[in-house]
Motif scaffolding. Structure first.
Motif, PDB file in Angstrom:
ATOM      1  N   TRP A 383      38.314  30.827  44.164  1.00  0.00           N
ATOM      2  CA  TRP A 383      37.595  31.946  43.579  1.00  0.00           C
ATOM      3  C   TRP A 383      38.139  32.262  42.197  1.00  0.00           C
ATOM      4  O   TRP A 383      39.350  32.192  41.952  1.00  0.00           O
ATOM      5  CB  TRP A 383      37.743  33.190  44.454  1.00  0.00           C
ATOM      6  N   ARG A 384      37.260  32.619  41.289  1.00  0.00           N
ATOM      7  CA  ARG A 384      37.682  33.125  39.992  1.00  0.00           C
ATOM      8  C   ARG A 384      38.043  34.603  40.149  1.00  0.00           C
ATOM      9  O   ARG A 384      37.553  35.278  41.075  1.00  0.00           O
ATOM     10  CB  ARG A 384      36.568  32.945  38.959  1.00  0.00           C
ATOM     11  N   THR A 385      38.885  35.101  39.281  1.00  0.00           N
ATOM     12  CA  THR A 385      39.422  36.449  39.476  1.00  0.00           C
ATOM     13  C   THR A 385      39.365  37.269  38.194  1.00  0.00           C
ATOM     14  O   THR A 385      39.522  36.743  37.089  1.00  0.00           O
ATOM     15  CB  THR A 385      40.891  36.393  39.946  1.00  0.00           C
ATOM     16  N   CYS A 386      39.127  38.560  38.367  1.00  0.00           N
ATOM     17  CA  CYS A 386      39.218  39.518  37.264  1.00  0.00           C
ATOM     18  C   CYS A 386      40.036  40.702  37.759  1.00  0.00           C
ATOM     19  O   CYS A 386      39.719  41.286  38.799  1.00  0.00           O
ATOM     20  CB  CYS A 386      37.833  39.980  36.827  1.00  0.00           C
ATOM     21  N   MET A 387      41.075  41.058  37.039  1.00  0.00           N
ATOM     22  CA  MET A 387      41.918  42.178  37.443  1.00  0.00           C
ATOM     23  C   MET A 387      41.581  43.421  36.635  1.00  0.00           C
ATOM     24  O   MET A 387      41.457  43.362  35.412  1.00  0.00           O
ATOM     25  CB  MET A 387      43.397  41.842  37.279  1.00  0.00           C
ATOM     26  N   ILE A 388      41.408  44.532  37.344  1.00  0.00           N
ATOM     27  CA  ILE A 388      41.176  45.810  36.699  1.00  0.00           C
ATOM     28  C   ILE A 388      42.529  46.470  36.440  1.00  0.00           C
ATOM     29  O   ILE A 388      43.298  46.726  37.368  1.00  0.00           O
ATOM     30  CB  ILE A 388      40.298  46.730  37.570  1.00  0.00           C
ATOM     31  N   VAL A 389      42.826  46.703  35.166  1.00  0.00           N
ATOM     32  CA  VAL A 389      44.081  47.333  34.759  1.00  0.00           C
ATOM     33  C   VAL A 389      43.705  48.553  33.923  1.00  0.00           C
ATOM     34  O   VAL A 389      43.596  48.471  32.698  1.00  0.00           O
ATOM     35  CB  VAL A 389      44.969  46.368  33.938  1.00  0.00           C
ATOM     36  N   GLN A 390      43.490  49.677  34.582  1.00  0.00           N
ATOM     37  CA  GLN A 390      42.953  50.817  33.863  1.00  0.00           C
ATOM     38  C   GLN A 390      43.922  51.345  32.810  1.00  0.00           C
ATOM     39  O   GLN A 390      43.514  51.941  31.812  1.00  0.00           O
ATOM     40  CB  GLN A 390      42.562  51.941  34.828  1.00  0.00           C
ATOM     41  N   GLU A 391      45.231  51.058  32.971  1.00  0.00           N
ATOM     42  CA  GLU A 391      46.224  51.548  32.013  1.00  0.00           C
ATOM     43  C   GLU A 391      46.094  50.899  30.640  1.00  0.00           C
ATOM     44  O   GLU A 391      46.636  51.418  29.652  1.00  0.00           O
ATOM     45  CB  GLU A 391      47.651  51.296  32.531  1.00  0.00           C
ATOM     46  N   ILE A 392      45.388  49.754  30.575  1.00  0.00           N
ATOM     47  CA  ILE A 392      45.324  49.057  29.293  1.00  0.00           C
ATOM     48  C   ILE A 392      44.590  49.881  28.238  1.00  0.00           C
ATOM     49  O   ILE A 392      44.869  49.771  27.033  1.00  0.00           O
ATOM     50  CB  ILE A 392      44.675  47.669  29.455  1.00  0.00           C
ATOM     51  N   GLU A 393      43.666  50.727  28.675  1.00  0.00           N
ATOM     52  CA  GLU A 393      42.984  51.592  27.710  1.00  0.00           C
ATOM     53  C   GLU A 393      43.980  52.503  27.012  1.00  0.00           C
ATOM     54  O   GLU A 393      43.922  52.701  25.795  1.00  0.00           O
ATOM     55  CB  GLU A 393      41.902  52.418  28.409  1.00  0.00           C
ATOM     56  N   ASP A 394      44.904  53.072  27.786  1.00  0.00           N
ATOM     57  CA  ASP A 394      45.905  53.961  27.204  1.00  0.00           C
ATOM     58  C   ASP A 394      46.825  53.198  26.252  1.00  0.00           C
ATOM     59  O   ASP A 394      47.145  53.674  25.160  1.00  0.00           O
ATOM     60  CB  ASP A 394      46.742  54.621  28.303  1.00  0.00           C
ATOM     61  N   GLU A 395      47.262  51.998  26.684  1.00  0.00           N
ATOM     62  CA  GLU A 395      48.236  51.273  25.867  1.00  0.00           C
ATOM     63  C   GLU A 395      47.612  50.809  24.548  1.00  0.00           C
ATOM     64  O   GLU A 395      48.243  50.922  23.487  1.00  0.00           O
ATOM     65  CB  GLU A 395      48.806  50.081  26.643  1.00  0.00           C
ATOM     66  N   ILE A 396      46.383  50.291  24.590  1.00  0.00           N
ATOM     67  CA  ILE A 396      45.747  49.841  23.350  1.00  0.00           C
ATOM     68  C   ILE A 396      45.443  51.030  22.445  1.00  0.00           C
ATOM     69  O   ILE A 396      45.666  50.968  21.230  1.00  0.00           O
ATOM     70  CB  ILE A 396      44.464  49.049  23.665  1.00  0.00           C
ATOM     71  N   TYR A 514      40.912  39.999  32.647  1.00  0.00           N
ATOM     72  CA  TYR A 514      41.391  41.339  32.979  1.00  0.00           C
ATOM     73  C   TYR A 514      40.755  42.336  32.013  1.00  0.00           C
ATOM     74  O   TYR A 514      40.456  42.016  30.861  1.00  0.00           O
ATOM     75  CB  TYR A 514      42.917  41.434  32.978  1.00  0.00           C
ATOM     76  N   THR A 515      40.533  43.533  32.530  1.00  0.00           N
ATOM     77  CA  THR A 515      39.866  44.566  31.751  1.00  0.00           C
ATOM     78  C   THR A 515      40.168  45.910  32.386  1.00  0.00           C
ATOM     79  O   THR A 515      40.737  45.973  33.480  1.00  0.00           O
ATOM     80  CB  THR A 515      38.349  44.286  31.687  1.00  0.00           C
ATOM     81  N   SER A 516      39.780  46.991  31.724  1.00  0.00           N
ATOM     82  CA  SER A 516      40.202  48.315  32.189  1.00  0.00           C
ATOM     83  C   SER A 516      39.277  48.922  33.230  1.00  0.00           C
ATOM     84  O   SER A 516      39.694  49.784  33.994  1.00  0.00           O
ATOM     85  CB  SER A 516      40.319  49.273  31.002  1.00  0.00           C
TER      86      SER A 516
END
Length: 564
Positions: A383-396, A514-516
């Motif tokens: 399976w292909r995968t995408c990880m949700i990392v909601q903290e990335i919005e804050d860091e960027i 990966y995305t937020s």
């Protein structure tokens, strides 16, 4: 002294340039064909009509850079037939501080009321700054650690006090650290953040009162208590009382799922949450949002609750059909197929692929848990995968706001490296002069010239050394200011020192994308080819032209696919 050999001269005693030492690179298997391709390539690049079409602005919803989809491994969405989603922290984005506070308070009450801890701990306050994903708990020494991608400990705290440098060196620098050692527990999920804060706070308070703390037992008790408030649904019952307080209602979520369906994708929901909670949350998120969907269930072709991930990817639990007309979701019986409009629980990966008719790289799974959703699915399937990392919005968003300071820090870091190289170059030149002076075979005029050269070199060395020392102090201060501005205890989430943090490294190794948040896919075509930059080796970064052969990565296996 032997004459200096020019840097571009052939190796002494080696073959001539027309006969290379390490093999032939002079012939081509089909030079004429390559010449024709080069001519046609030039025509293609010079085509004015093509240039006009490619220069037209592409119609795309504008979004902040923090909401981009980032790519570790090329993924061609046109090849993806089935897209699955976790619910908690994926489709349902929680108001973190509120949920963490609720989990903290409920776990604290259970520790005092059921585990017999000193009631004084009931006065502990939750500090959301003291926690972030990717930290390790040392269950033997009672320390909380942040590691880089090599497993080196960059920061550590005991209780609410930073580890002294000598203690950190003794425990974690002079010994090989194995992240899989059972003495380490990892808080890789957003659900786990309150337990880390509890662990540190209880150690700080009890040890300040002179009590001895069994660190391993304390961690196990916290882990068990916090698992209980999730497992017995007491936490989720509180959330359900006021969903709008704890869950962010993303207005773009429904349109995103609709766009994917309109692009020919089938969608499924695969969550560990039970049916009653899943139904309540999904009705809140998607109910009555678009006229095309009379129920949230119409967005999905398959719905699986209580999936028991990561066991779903490795065990052989059967799918059970549920009576979805009731809140309890009574089990109807074992499922022999998966049908649209019905709800299931449990299940396993091989049967899922068999029942849906989709398998391997034609399935993309989107989740937030590096182990339960991403790593385990990657090791158990294609399976292909995408990880949700909601903290990335804050860091960027934060680093963008510190653009000027980060630019200055970068300049200082480059200058520091240049000064360091210059110190070594001057010292080498000075050593050569001093060796010539020691031979005492020069005439007075030559010796005077060498003495003057030594004086100049020593003066230059003093200037450069002072500048190097100052640049080191400035760089450390500027870096600390930027990192502590994001988190005063741990710095940036994805970095530790000059390296990727262990958490960032895991995302890079195991997540294709990966995305937020899920709704970021609204800004892309359902047929989008998500392309990653190609990894460059140091010699290519230094200018070797093999680095120019292709700037893009491939669709090969993920970097971490063969690792245990």
């Amino acid at each position: 002294m032997a004459p200096t050999v020019p840097a571009d001269a052939p190796i002494p005693g080696g073959p001539a340039p027309e006969d290379p030492l390490h093999g032939s690179f002079r012939s081509s298997l089909n030079r004429a064909r390559a010449d024709e391709a080069a001519r046609r390539a030039q025509e293609l690049l010079s085509d004015s009509e093509l240039s006009r079409l490619l220069s037209k602005p592409r119609e795309r919803l504008e979004a902040p850079r923090a909401r981009d989809v980032f790519v570790n491994r090329n993924l061609r969405m046109s090849s993806v037939e089935l897209i699955g989603f976790d619910m908690d922290y994926t489709l349902a984005i929680y108001h973190m501080r509120r949920l963490e506070q609720l989990s903290f308070d409920m776990t604290l009450a259970k520790l005092v009321g059921e585990y017999g801890y000193n009631p004084v701990i009931g006065h502990l306050l939750y500090d959301h700054h003291f926690v972030m994903r990717g930290l390790a708990v040392d269950r033997v020494h009672g320390n909380i650690l942040k590691m880089d991608r090599f497993g080196h400990v960059g920061r550590g705290w005991h209780g609410l006090r930073p580890l002294k440098a000598e203690v950190r060196r003794e425990l974690y620098r002079n010994k090989l650290i194995r992240p899989r050692d059972p003495r380490f527990a990892w808080n890789d999920t957003l659900f786990a953040l309150p337990e880390t804060c509890l662990f540190a706070g209880i150690i700080e308070l009890l040890e300040s009162l002179g009590e001895r703390v069994d660190y391993g037992k304390l961690y196990d008790n916290i882990r068990e208590a916090i698992d209980t408030v999730h497992r017995d649904n007491s936490l989720k019952r509180e959330v359900r009382k006021d969903l709008s307080r704890y869950i962010f209602q993303d207005p773009e979520l429904g349109p995103t799922l609709h766009k994917l369906r309109s692009g020919g994708k089938r969608l499924f929901l695969l969550t560990n949450s039970a049916w009653d909670y899943t139904d309540a949350v999904m009705r809140y998120l998607l109910g009555d949002k678009l006229p095309e969907y009379s129920s949230w269930r119409n967005y999905f072709d398959f719905i699986v609750t209580a999936a028991g991930k990561p066991g779903f990817f490795s065990d052989q639990r059967p799918f059970l059909e549920l009576d979805s007309s009731t809140e309890a979701g009574r089990v109807v019986g074992e499922a022999k197929s998966l049908e649209r409009g019905k709800v299931y629980s449990g299940g396993n990966l091989p049967q899922f692929e068999e029942f849906t008719g989709h398998r391997g790289e034609n399935i993309l799974y989107v989740g937030d848990h590096i182990y339960g959703d991403i790593l385990k699915s990657k090791k158990s399937s294609l399976w292909r995968t995408c990880m949700i990392v909601q903290e990335i919005e804050d860091e960027i968003t934060y680093t963008d706001s510190r653009r000027e300071e980060i630019s200055r820090l970068s300049e200082i870091e480059i200058t520091r490296a240049r000064l360091d190289d210059e110190v070594n170059a001057i010292k080498t030149a000075l050593n050569s002069v001093e060796r010539r002076l020691e031979r005492d075979s020069q005439n007075p005029e030559e010796r005077a010239r060498e003495e003057e050269a030594r004086r100049r070199l020593k003066a230059d060395l003093d200037v450069v050394r002072r500048a190097l020392k100052e640049s080191m102090g400035l760089a450390d201060t500027l870096e600390r200011d930027v990192e502590e501005g994001f988190n005063p205890y741990w710095g940036l989430l994805f970095k530790e020192g000059n390296e990727n943090s262990r958490f960032g490294y895991q995302i890079e190794q195991y997540a294709c994308l990966y995305t937020s948040r899920v709704s970021n896919f609204l800004h892309y075509s359902p047929m989008q080819y998500h392309r990653s930059p190609r990894d460059l080796m140091p010699h290519e970064q230094a200018g070797a032209l093999s680095g120019k052969l292709s700037p893009l990565g491939s669709e090969g296996p993920p970097k971490g696919s063969g690792k245990e």
